[in-house]
Design an enzyme around this catalytic site. Structure first.
Site, short mmCIF file in Angstrom:
data_model
loop_
_atom_site.label_atom_id
_atom_site.label_comp_id
_atom_site.label_asym_id
_atom_site.label_seq_id
_atom_site.Cartn_x
_atom_site.Cartn_y
_atom_site.Cartn_z
N GLU A 299 0.82 -1.21 0.00
CA GLU A 299 0.00 0.00 0.00
C GLU A 299 0.86 1.26 0.00
O GLU A 299 0.67 2.18 0.79
CB GLU A 299 -0.97 -0.03 1.19
CG GLU A 299 -1.95 -1.19 1.11
CD GLU A 299 -2.94 -1.26 2.25
OE1 GLU A 299 -4.02 -1.82 2.06
OE2 GLU A 299 -2.62 -0.72 3.34
N ASP A 378 -8.61 -8.88 4.15
CA ASP A 378 -8.35 -7.78 5.08
C ASP A 378 -9.41 -7.74 6.18
O ASP A 378 -10.27 -6.85 6.18
CB ASP A 378 -8.32 -6.44 4.33
CG ASP A 378 -7.79 -5.30 5.17
OD1 ASP A 378 -7.19 -5.57 6.23
OD2 ASP A 378 -7.96 -4.14 4.76
N GLU A 406 -12.78 -2.41 12.44
CA GLU A 406 -12.78 -1.65 11.19
C GLU A 406 -13.92 -2.06 10.27
O GLU A 406 -14.66 -1.21 9.76
CB GLU A 406 -11.44 -1.82 10.47
CG GLU A 406 -11.36 -1.10 9.14
CD GLU A 406 -10.03 -1.29 8.44
OE1 GLU A 406 -9.88 -0.80 7.31
OE2 GLU A 406 -9.13 -1.94 9.02
#
Length: 692
Positions: A299, A378, A406
Site C-alpha cells: 500500500e 483484510d 474496522e
C-alpha cells in the site's frame, strides 16, 4: 510499600467502564473462604515482583475490605500467601511446589495450596508471578475454589498488541478517541492512564506492544532518533513494571527519509551500518526494547522491492542489527498488488501473501517472525483462514487479528469477535496431517520454530471506557485470554468477562452472554453475505455500499451481475487460489458440493438460484439473513432494556445508545443490500417482505 492505588491521580474519575474487568467492587464471599489473604510474603526490591505484590494487596482490599499484612507482620500470620520464584521461598514451601513448578514453561506460573491454609504463587520469572496473581484475583472474584494446584504455561511466546497510533494523536482505524501516547507530533501521555492500561494488558497476559502505526509517516520515522527516544524510554518504563516490552514500527526507508543516506538497499554495507548504529542507540535508551514491526512494499510503503531485493533480504538486514541485543523483527505479510484492474478476473489479491512468501520459506533469520493476517484479504467479517498458515514450514510466524472493529461495526455495533478467532485458531491446515491447527502453527510447536505468537490491532483510545463501546472491551479481554490459552472455550471466556465486568446477577450474566455470543453472526447476517466481503463505503469502511470497491484498484470484487454473484477462485476455472491449501481443504473449497455455505461466494461464482447446503437459494438466503439480522438486533435491545434496574445507569445508558445506532444501521444495511440484489436478480422474496 506502595500499592498500585498510590500511583493514581486523585482526580481520576470513578467509572465502572474505566475499571473494565478489573472492578474494585466487594465480592460476595467472606475473606475466611480464602485464609491466605491475611498476609503476603515476598522478597522486595524487584520491580515486577513488587508490582505483583501491590496488585495482590489492592485486589484483596477491594474484594474483602481487609488490608493484608506485609513485611515482618506477615511472617507472624497463621496463614500466608507466598509470592516469588522457587529460590525466594522457605524450604518447606519450596518442597511442596517443586513438582508443579517443574511443569511450567516460560513465563507461566503455579498456584499451590500449602498445608495449614496458606497458598503459593510461583513462577520461574517475576512476570510469571504477576500473571499468577491476576489469575488468583480472577478466581477469587468468580468465587472459584482454590483447593487444587493450578499449573499454567502460555501457549504463545509473544502475546502482542499493535497500536496504529500516529504522532499527531490520531489513530488509524481507531474508534475510541485519540491516542494514549501522542499529541501534536510529540510523545505526550498521562502516566496514570498508561499505567492503568499496562495493568489491563498484563491481567490477560499481554507481554508486548508496538506503540505506533505500521504506516510510518514523516514524524514517526524520527522515533529512532535521539529527538524522540528519551520520551519513548519514559513510556517503556511505565510498561516495564507490568512485563510489557515495547516495539516500534519503523520506516524501511528511514536512512533516506532522515537524510543520512542516498539509498535504503538492504544489501548496501552503509545501510547495514546505519541500522546497526540505530539499534545501538535505541538499546541505550530502552535496554529491554523488543524490536521492529515492519510494513514494507505494501500500500505504497517503501521496501526492498525498490532495490530489486526480496523480503528475506530486507527482514534479515534489520534482524541482524537487533540480534546482539536479543531483538526481533516482525515483518508483516500484508503485501499485494494494490493497482489491480477490475476487468481482470485472473489476478487475485487473495493469492498474494502466499505467492510472495512461500518461495522464501527457510530464508529468514531466526529472529524474524512473519506476521500473517488471519485471512487472505483484510479482516472481513468472514473469510477463509490464510493458507500461509501451514504453507510456511521453516519460518517463525505470528497470527495477526484485528481487535479494532474496522469492518465489523467500528465499536458502534456490538460484534464479539472471540468466536471468530476461536474458529481461526482451531482451523486444521493439515500441513503435517490431522491436528495441524493454526494455533499450533503460530505457537511454533507444529514445525519446531524458535519464536511464535499472536498480535492484535488494538481497539483502545483515550475514551474514558477505553474502547468506545463497553462491550468492545470483551474483545480485548478475549484476545488476551486466547493468546495465553487457545484451548479455552468461547463460553468460558465470555462468562469470565461478563462476571468480572458486570457482576454475578444471573439475569445480567445470561443476557450479556446471549448478546455477545449472537453478535458476530448477527453482524454477518445484515452485512455482506456468504463470505463475499466488502460492500462498504470506501475509505472509512462504515455503512453499506455494495459497489463501493467494485471498480477500484484494490482487488476487492464480488462480480455481481443479473445472473449471479461471487469470485471464482477454483483451480479448474478460476484464479487457482484453492490450490494454496493442503488436502483435504483444497478439495473442500474447490467443489461446490463441499464448500461451506458461509464461504461459498468467496470461492465460487454462482447463480442466484444456486441452492445452498442449507436448502435455500442464494438470493433467498440474502433476503432472510438481512431481515433476520435486524430482528436479532431488536432482540438485543429488548434484552438490554430489561436490565435497566440491574446495571448501573451510566453504563446502561451508554450501551443502550450504541444499540439504538446499531439498529438504525442494521436497517440501512438490510434495505440497501436486499434492494440491490432484488434489482440485480429480479427474483422476489418468497415471504413477500418489503424490498424497495
Amino acid at each position: 510499600m506502595k500499592t498500585v492505588q498510590d500511583h493514581r491521580a486523585s482526580t481520576m474519575p470513578v467509572n465502572l467502564d474505566y475499571a473494565a474487568w478489573l472492578q474494585a467492587t466487594p465480592v460476595a464471599l467472606d475473606a475466611k473462604a480464602y485464609p491466605f489473604t491475611q498476609a503476603i510474603v515476598w522478597r522486595t526490591g524487584r520491580r515486577v515482583l513488587d508490582t505483583a505484590a501491590a496488585e495482590l494487596c489492592q485486589g484483596i482490599a477491594e474484594a474483602f475490605a481487609v488490608e493484608p499484612k506485609v513485611g515482618e507482620a506477615a511472617r507472624l500470620a497463621p496463614c500466608r500467601l507466598y509470592l516469588g520464584l522457587p529460590t525466594d521461598l522457605p524450604g518447606f514451601v519450596a518442597n511442596q511446589v517443586s513438582a508443579y513448578v517443574q511443569q511450567v514453561c516460560g513465563d507461566g506460573y503455579v498456584i499451590v495450596p500449602i498445608e495449614g491454609g496458606s497458598l503459593a504463587v510461583v513462577g520461574h520469572v517475576d512476570i510469571g508471578c504477576l500473571y499468577g496473581v491476576f489469575h488468583l484475583l480472577r478466581a477469587i472474584r468468580m468465587a472459584q475454589p482454590l483447593t487444587e494446584p493450578i499449573v499454567q504455561s502460555p501457549h504463545n511466546e509473544l502475546r502482542m498488541i499493535n497500536h496504529w497510533d500516529n504522532a499527531d494523536g490520531t489513530i488509524e482505524r481507531g474508534y475510541a478517541g485519540k491516542s494514549l501516547f501522542y499529541r501534536s507530533n510529540t510523545v505526550q501521555f498521562d502516566p496514570v492512564r498508561v499505567r492503568d492500561y499496562a495493568r489491563l494488558l498484563a491481567s490477560v497476559g499481554i507481554n508486548a506492544i508496538a506503540v505506533n502505526n505500521v504506516n510510518v509517516h514523516r514524524v514517526e520515522t524520527q522515533f529512532v532518533t535521539d529527538a524522540y527516544l528519551p520520551s519513548l524510554a519514559r513510556l517503556a518504563d511505565l510498561f516495564r513494571d507490568y512485563g510489557v516490552r515495547i516495539f516500534l514500527s519503523v520506516n524501511f526507508a528511514s536512512p533516506v527519509e532522515l537524510g543520512d543516506l542516498a539509498t535504503a538497499d538492504p544489501l548496501d554495507p552503509e545501510v547495514q551500518a546505519w541500522w546497526n548504529s540505530t539499534a545501538d542507540r535505541i538499546y541505550r535508551h530502552i535496554p529491554d526494547f523488543g524490536g521492529f514491526l515492519v510494513k514494507a512494499d505494501s500500500e505504497f510503503r517503501p521496501g526492498p522491492f525498490t532495490y530489486g531485493r526480496d523480503h528475506a533480504d530486507g527482514a534479515n538486514m534489520l534482524a541482524r542489527s537487533l540480534k546482539p541485543y536479543g531483538g526481533l523483527v516482525i515483518w508483516r505479510c500484508f503485501v499485494y498488488n494494490c493497482l489491480q484492474d477490475w476487468r481482470d478476473r485472473k489476478t487475485d489479491r487473495a493469492r498474494a501473501a502466499f505467492d510472495h512468501f512461500v518461495p522464501l520459506d527457510g530464508r529468514f533469520d531466526d529472529n524474524v517472525l512473519l506476521q500473517i493476517k488471519n485471512g487472505p484479504m483484510d479482516f472481513q467479517v468472514r473469510e477463509p483462514v490464510s493458507p500461509l498458515f501451514g504453507g510456511l514450514a521453516r519460518t517463525n510466524q505470528m497470527l495477526e487479528l484485528q481487535i479494532t472493529q474496522e469492518y465489523t461495526g467500528q465499536q458502534k455495533h456490538v460484534c464479539y469477535l472471540v468466536p471468530q478467532w476461536k474458529e481461526i485458531l482451531d482451523f486444521d491446515t493439515h500441513a503435517c496431517g490431522q491436528g495441524s491447527t493454526v494455533a499450533r502453527c503460530v505457537s511454533g510447536a507444529l514445525f519446531g520454530c524458535a519464536h511464535g505468537g499472536i498480535a492484535g490491532v488494538v481497539n483502545v483510545g483515550d475514551d474514558l471506557n477505553w474502547t468506545g463501546h463497553s462491550f468492545a472491551q470483551a474483545n480485548l479481554y478475549g484476545f488476551g485470554r486466547l493468546c495465553w490459552d487457545p484451548s479455552l472455550s468461547v463460553e468460558t471466556i465470555t462468562d469470565e468477562w461478563v462476571r468480572l465486568t458486570y457482576g454475578d446477577d444471573q439475569d445480567v450474566v445470561s443476557a450479556l452472554a446471549y448478546i455477545l455470543l449472537a453478535s458476530w453472526r448477527t453482524y454477518e447476517d445484515y452485512t455482506a453475505p456468504l463470505g463475499v466481503g466488502w460492500m462498504v463505503n470506501p475509505g472509512h469502511h462504515y455503512g453499506p455500499n455494495v459497489d463501493g470497491y467494485e471498480y477500484s484498484k484494490w482487488g476487492t470484487y464480488h462480480f455481481s451481475d443479473c445472473h449471479g454473484i461471487g469470485v471464482d477462485r477454483t483451480i479448474a476455472t478460476g484464479t487457482g487460489y484453492t490450490g494454496q491449501y493442503h488436502e483435504p481443504n483444497r478439495s473442500m473449497y474447490e467443489n461446490l458440493e463441499t464448500c461451506p455455505d458461509e464461504l461459498l461466494l468467496f470461492f465460487h461464482h454462482v447463480p442466484y438460484t444456486h441452492r445452498l447446503r442449507s436448502g435455500k437459494t442464494v438470493i433467498q438466503h440474502i433476503y432472510d439473513t438481512h431481515f433476520g439480522g435486524v430482528e436479532a438486533v431488536e432482540q438485543m435491545r429488548r434484552m438490554w432494556a430489561e436490565l435497566a434496574d440491574k446495571v448501573d445507569p451510566e453504563r446502561h445508558h451508554a450501551v443502550r445508545t450504541r444499540l439504538d445506532v446499531q439498529l438504525q444501521d442494521a436497517i440501512e444495511w438490510r434495505d440497501v443490500i436486499n434492494t440491490y440484489f432484488y434489482r440485480k436478480s429480479g427474483i422476489p422474496d418468497r415471504q413477500g417482505r418489503t424490498i424497495f
